[in-house]
Write a protein that holds these residues in place. Structure first.
Motif, PDB file in Angstrom:
ATOM      1  N   GLU A  25      46.415  38.560  10.888  1.00 37.91           N
ATOM      2  CA  GLU A  25      46.048  37.166  11.114  1.00 37.91           C
ATOM      3  C   GLU A  25      44.980  36.697  10.138  1.00 37.91           C
ATOM      4  O   GLU A  25      44.880  35.499   9.862  1.00 37.91           O
ATOM      5  CB  GLU A  25      45.543  36.982  12.549  1.00 37.91           C
ATOM      6  CG  GLU A  25      46.609  37.143  13.620  1.00 37.91           C
ATOM      7  CD  GLU A  25      46.061  36.881  15.003  1.00 37.91           C
ATOM      8  OE1 GLU A  25      44.840  36.630  15.122  1.00 37.91           O
ATOM      9  OE2 GLU A  25      46.843  36.911  15.974  1.00 37.91           O
ATOM     10  N   SER A  26      44.202  37.629   9.597  1.00 30.61           N
ATOM     11  CA  SER A  26      43.062  37.258   8.756  1.00 30.61           C
ATOM     12  C   SER A  26      43.267  37.512   7.271  1.00 30.61           C
ATOM     13  O   SER A  26      42.604  36.879   6.441  1.00 30.61           O
ATOM     14  CB  SER A  26      41.814  38.029   9.209  1.00 30.61           C
ATOM     15  OG  SER A  26      41.485  37.734  10.543  1.00 30.61           O
ATOM     16  N   PHE A  27      44.178  38.437   6.927  1.00 33.29           N
ATOM     17  CA  PHE A  27      44.316  38.829   5.522  1.00 33.29           C
ATOM     18  C   PHE A  27      45.772  39.115   5.153  1.00 33.29           C
ATOM     19  O   PHE A  27      46.556  39.577   5.984  1.00 33.29           O
ATOM     20  CB  PHE A  27      43.505  40.098   5.219  1.00 33.29           C
ATOM     21  CG  PHE A  27      42.029  39.958   5.428  1.00 33.29           C
ATOM     22  CD1 PHE A  27      41.219  39.383   4.449  1.00 33.29           C
ATOM     23  CD2 PHE A  27      41.437  40.390   6.609  1.00 33.29           C
ATOM     24  CE1 PHE A  27      39.859  39.253   4.645  1.00 33.29           C
ATOM     25  CE2 PHE A  27      40.078  40.270   6.813  1.00 33.29           C
ATOM     26  CZ  PHE A  27      39.276  39.691   5.824  1.00 33.29           C
ATOM     27  N   VAL A  51      43.522  56.795  -0.737  1.00 28.30           N
ATOM     28  CA  VAL A  51      42.597  55.661  -0.835  1.00 28.30           C
ATOM     29  C   VAL A  51      43.289  54.368  -0.424  1.00 28.30           C
ATOM     30  O   VAL A  51      42.713  53.546   0.300  1.00 28.30           O
ATOM     31  CB  VAL A  51      42.032  55.541  -2.267  1.00 28.30           C
ATOM     32  CG1 VAL A  51      41.214  54.249  -2.425  1.00 28.30           C
ATOM     33  CG2 VAL A  51      41.150  56.746  -2.587  1.00 28.30           C
ATOM     34  N   ALA A  52      44.525  54.176  -0.865  1.00 27.92           N
ATOM     35  CA  ALA A  52      45.259  52.967  -0.499  1.00 27.92           C
ATOM     36  C   ALA A  52      45.415  52.858   1.015  1.00 27.92           C
ATOM     37  O   ALA A  52      45.255  51.771   1.595  1.00 27.92           O
ATOM     38  CB  ALA A  52      46.631  52.952  -1.178  1.00 27.92           C
ATOM     39  N   MET A  53      45.708  53.971   1.671  1.00 28.28           N
ATOM     40  CA  MET A  53      45.875  53.950   3.123  1.00 28.28           C
ATOM     41  C   MET A  53      44.547  53.688   3.835  1.00 28.28           C
ATOM     42  O   MET A  53      44.513  53.006   4.866  1.00 28.28           O
ATOM     43  CB  MET A  53      46.471  55.276   3.596  1.00 28.28           C
ATOM     44  CG  MET A  53      47.905  55.516   3.144  1.00 28.28           C
ATOM     45  SD  MET A  53      49.058  54.218   3.694  1.00 28.28           S
ATOM     46  CE  MET A  53      48.967  54.445   5.473  1.00 28.28           C
ATOM     47  N   VAL A  54      43.448  54.206   3.289  1.00 24.33           N
ATOM     48  CA  VAL A  54      42.132  53.946   3.877  1.00 24.33           C
ATOM     49  C   VAL A  54      41.830  52.452   3.853  1.00 24.33           C
ATOM     50  O   VAL A  54      41.394  51.860   4.855  1.00 24.33           O
ATOM     51  CB  VAL A  54      41.029  54.730   3.127  1.00 24.33           C
ATOM     52  CG1 VAL A  54      39.642  54.236   3.539  1.00 24.33           C
ATOM     53  CG2 VAL A  54      41.149  56.222   3.406  1.00 24.33           C
ATOM     54  N   VAL A  55      42.065  51.815   2.703  1.00 21.13           N
ATOM     55  CA  VAL A  55      41.808  50.379   2.582  1.00 21.13           C
ATOM     56  C   VAL A  55      42.726  49.590   3.506  1.00 21.13           C
ATOM     57  O   VAL A  55      42.309  48.644   4.186  1.00 21.13           O
ATOM     58  CB  VAL A  55      41.973  49.916   1.116  1.00 21.13           C
ATOM     59  CG1 VAL A  55      41.808  48.400   1.007  1.00 21.13           C
ATOM     60  CG2 VAL A  55      40.962  50.622   0.217  1.00 21.13           C
ATOM     61  N   ALA A  56      44.000  49.981   3.549  1.00 19.25           N
ATOM     62  CA  ALA A  56      44.963  49.295   4.412  1.00 19.25           C
ATOM     63  C   ALA A  56      44.578  49.425   5.882  1.00 19.25           C
ATOM     64  O   ALA A  56      44.601  48.439   6.643  1.00 19.25           O
ATOM     65  CB  ALA A  56      46.365  49.858   4.181  1.00 19.25           C
ATOM     66  N   ASP A  57      44.215  50.635   6.302  1.00 22.06           N
ATOM     67  CA  ASP A  57      43.866  50.860   7.704  1.00 22.06           C
ATOM     68  C   ASP A  57      42.622  50.078   8.108  1.00 22.06           C
ATOM     69  O   ASP A  57      42.525  49.628   9.264  1.00 22.06           O
ATOM     70  CB  ASP A  57      43.646  52.349   7.959  1.00 22.06           C
ATOM     71  CG  ASP A  57      44.947  53.148   7.940  1.00 22.06           C
ATOM     72  OD1 ASP A  57      46.017  52.519   8.033  1.00 22.06           O
ATOM     73  OD2 ASP A  57      44.880  54.388   7.829  1.00 22.06           O
ATOM     74  N   LEU A  58      41.675  49.911   7.196  1.00 22.07           N
ATOM     75  CA  LEU A  58      40.488  49.117   7.503  1.00 22.07           C
ATOM     76  C   LEU A  58      40.878  47.675   7.815  1.00 22.07           C
ATOM     77  O   LEU A  58      40.350  47.064   8.758  1.00 22.07           O
ATOM     78  CB  LEU A  58      39.508  49.150   6.325  1.00 22.07           C
ATOM     79  CG  LEU A  58      38.250  48.283   6.468  1.00 22.07           C
ATOM     80  CD1 LEU A  58      37.427  48.698   7.676  1.00 22.07           C
ATOM     81  CD2 LEU A  58      37.412  48.351   5.195  1.00 22.07           C
ATOM     82  N   HIS A  59      41.816  47.127   7.058  1.00 16.54           N
ATOM     83  CA  HIS A  59      42.266  45.753   7.311  1.00 16.54           C
ATOM     84  C   HIS A  59      43.071  45.661   8.609  1.00 16.54           C
ATOM     85  O   HIS A  59      42.977  44.668   9.332  1.00 16.54           O
ATOM     86  CB  HIS A  59      43.087  45.233   6.132  1.00 16.54           C
ATOM     87  CG  HIS A  59      42.264  44.900   4.924  1.00 16.54           C
ATOM     88  ND1 HIS A  59      41.732  45.868   4.100  1.00 16.54           N
ATOM     89  CD2 HIS A  59      41.862  43.705   4.411  1.00 16.54           C
ATOM     90  CE1 HIS A  59      41.052  45.289   3.134  1.00 16.54           C
ATOM     91  NE2 HIS A  59      41.119  43.987   3.292  1.00 16.54           N
ATOM     92  N   ARG A  60      43.851  46.674   8.907  1.00 21.55           N
ATOM     93  CA  ARG A  60      44.630  46.672  10.150  1.00 21.55           C
ATOM     94  C   ARG A  60      43.731  46.816  11.377  1.00 21.55           C
ATOM     95  O   ARG A  60      44.079  46.362  12.464  1.00 21.55           O
ATOM     96  CB  ARG A  60      45.643  47.814  10.141  1.00 21.55           C
ATOM     97  CG  ARG A  60      46.759  47.696   9.108  1.00 21.55           C
ATOM     98  CD  ARG A  60      47.787  48.785   9.348  1.00 21.55           C
ATOM     99  NE  ARG A  60      48.832  48.808   8.335  1.00 21.55           N
ATOM    100  CZ  ARG A  60      48.940  49.741   7.390  1.00 21.55           C
ATOM    101  NH1 ARG A  60      48.054  50.718   7.327  1.00 21.55           N
ATOM    102  NH2 ARG A  60      49.927  49.700   6.503  1.00 21.55           N
ATOM    103  N   SER A  61      42.587  47.460  11.209  1.00 21.33           N
ATOM    104  CA  SER A  61      41.715  47.777  12.339  1.00 21.33           C
ATOM    105  C   SER A  61      41.067  46.554  12.967  1.00 21.33           C
ATOM    106  O   SER A  61      40.643  46.595  14.124  1.00 21.33           O
ATOM    107  CB  SER A  61      40.610  48.733  11.884  1.00 21.33           C
ATOM    108  OG  SER A  61      39.658  48.063  11.054  1.00 21.33           O
ATOM    109  N   GLY A  62      40.938  45.479  12.208  1.00 21.30           N
ATOM    110  CA  GLY A  62      40.248  44.299  12.698  1.00 21.30           C
ATOM    111  C   GLY A  62      38.738  44.396  12.580  1.00 21.30           C
ATOM    112  O   GLY A  62      38.015  43.507  13.048  1.00 21.30           O
ATOM    113  N   ASP A  63      38.236  45.473  11.937  1.00 23.85           N
ATOM    114  CA  ASP A  63      36.785  45.644  11.798  1.00 23.85           C
ATOM    115  C   ASP A  63      36.178  44.743  10.739  1.00 23.85           C
ATOM    116  O   ASP A  63      34.959  44.565  10.704  1.00 23.85           O
ATOM    117  CB  ASP A  63      36.462  47.107  11.457  1.00 23.85           C
ATOM    118  CG  ASP A  63      36.728  48.045  12.628  1.00 23.85           C
ATOM    119  OD1 ASP A  63      36.802  47.547  13.769  1.00 23.85           O
ATOM    120  OD2 ASP A  63      36.858  49.258  12.394  1.00 23.85           O
ATOM    121  N   LEU A  64      37.008  44.195   9.854  1.00 21.86           N
ATOM    122  CA  LEU A  64      36.498  43.279   8.835  1.00 21.86           C
ATOM    123  C   LEU A  64      36.367  41.882   9.424  1.00 21.86           C
ATOM    124  O   LEU A  64      37.344  41.343   9.954  1.00 21.86           O
ATOM    125  CB  LEU A  64      37.436  43.230   7.626  1.00 21.86           C
ATOM    126  CG  LEU A  64      37.432  44.410   6.668  1.00 21.86           C
ATOM    127  CD1 LEU A  64      38.510  44.215   5.606  1.00 21.86           C
ATOM    128  CD2 LEU A  64      36.082  44.577   6.000  1.00 21.86           C
TER     129      LEU A  64
END
Length: 273
Positions: A25-27, A51-64
């Motif tokens: 919803e945000s990115f 590294v790509a999965m780490v960045v992707a998972d951060l966006h999926r987590s909703g923590d940003l």
């Protein structure tokens, strides 16, 4: 925001695809993990995919936070990658794995970029790229063009690429320019190390109602439709399988390997804001 088309396809085994596409919803996020040159594997993945999965998972987590600005976004993904590399005990003597990241912030209507992914807003292209890649591509191209002038066959050069061999040692040491504080070849990347202010692009505003395309650098000719983008890439391979600049794009560090249908992982997403 309305997603129109999306595509994420690896150059070989999909489980090894170093590109990741995330839509929340945000990115809208495109991450392109750098091709591994170390052979080191963590959690069943080479470094670039990790590294790509780490960045992707951060966006999926909703923590940003949805309203995070670009500097905050870069700091957040950098901290997360650093923490995850520490968690898996990435060896200090091995160059850190890296990725390029491109994000559209729905809340801010802005494009954020670290690295060499591409995007277009309306009819305006914002192509990514790095001076060090251009340097290596030009060296390889000059060598292969000389071979062709001497009568070498394209098929033989694809099978045994003397231009690639010429730049391999330099390619292996390219990591030294990653997030370097100075130097003509310094480039920004997501690898857990701070990105110097001198390498950070300005965010780009996206007017409401804009048509946007985002791709990884596996596509040399981003177009307004996925079909046209794939067709343009296929024409490029037909005209210039060695990828030495004969198709109107920059000379590349690698050609289209025998038996492969694409030279790199490829991601495409289009939407209207």
């Amino acid at each position: 925001m309305q997603i129109i088309e999306s595509h994420c396809h690896g150059k070989g085994d999909q489980d090894a695809n170093e590109d990741v596409l995330v839509v929340t919803e945000s990115f809208v996020l495109v991450v392109d993990g750098a091709t591994d040159k170390t052979g080191h594997v963590v959690e069943g993945m080479k470094g670039g995919r990790f590294v790509a999965m780490v960045v992707a998972d951060l966006h999926r987590s909703g923590d940003l936070p949805a309203d995070i600005d670009m500097n905050g976004w870069i700091e957040a993904i950098t901290r997360k990658v650093d923490a995850e590399l520490e968690r898996v005990s990435w060896p200090a003597e091995i160059p850190r794995p890296a990725a390029s990241a491109l994000a559209y912030s729905v809340k801010r209507r802005e494009m954020f970029r670290v690295g060499d992914c591409h995007y277009r807003i309306g009819e305006t292209d914002y192509m990514g790229g790095m001076a060090i890649d251009d340097h290596h591509g030009d060296i390889r191209s000059a060598k292969l063009k000389a071979c062709l002038a001497d009568g070498a066959e394209i098929a033989d050069l694809l099978e045994n690429d003397p231009g690639r061999k010429l730049i391999l040692e330099s390619l292996a040491n390219q990591y030294r320019y990653a997030n370097a504080a100075e130097g003509n070849f310094a480039y920004p990347v997501v690898n857990g190390d701070p990105v110097p202010a001198s390498l950070i692009e300005k965010s780009v505003s996206v007017p409401a109602g804009s048509f946007v395309v985002m791709t990884s650098d596996g596509f040399d000719f981003p177009c307004a439709t996925l079909s046209d983008t794939l067709s343009a890439q296929r024409r490029s391979y037909d005209v210039d399988p060695l990828r030495i600049g004969l198709d109107g794009s920059k000379a590349s560090t690698k050609g289209l390997l025998a038996g492969m249908t694409q030279h790199d992982d490829q991601t495409y997403v289009s939407f209207r804001t």
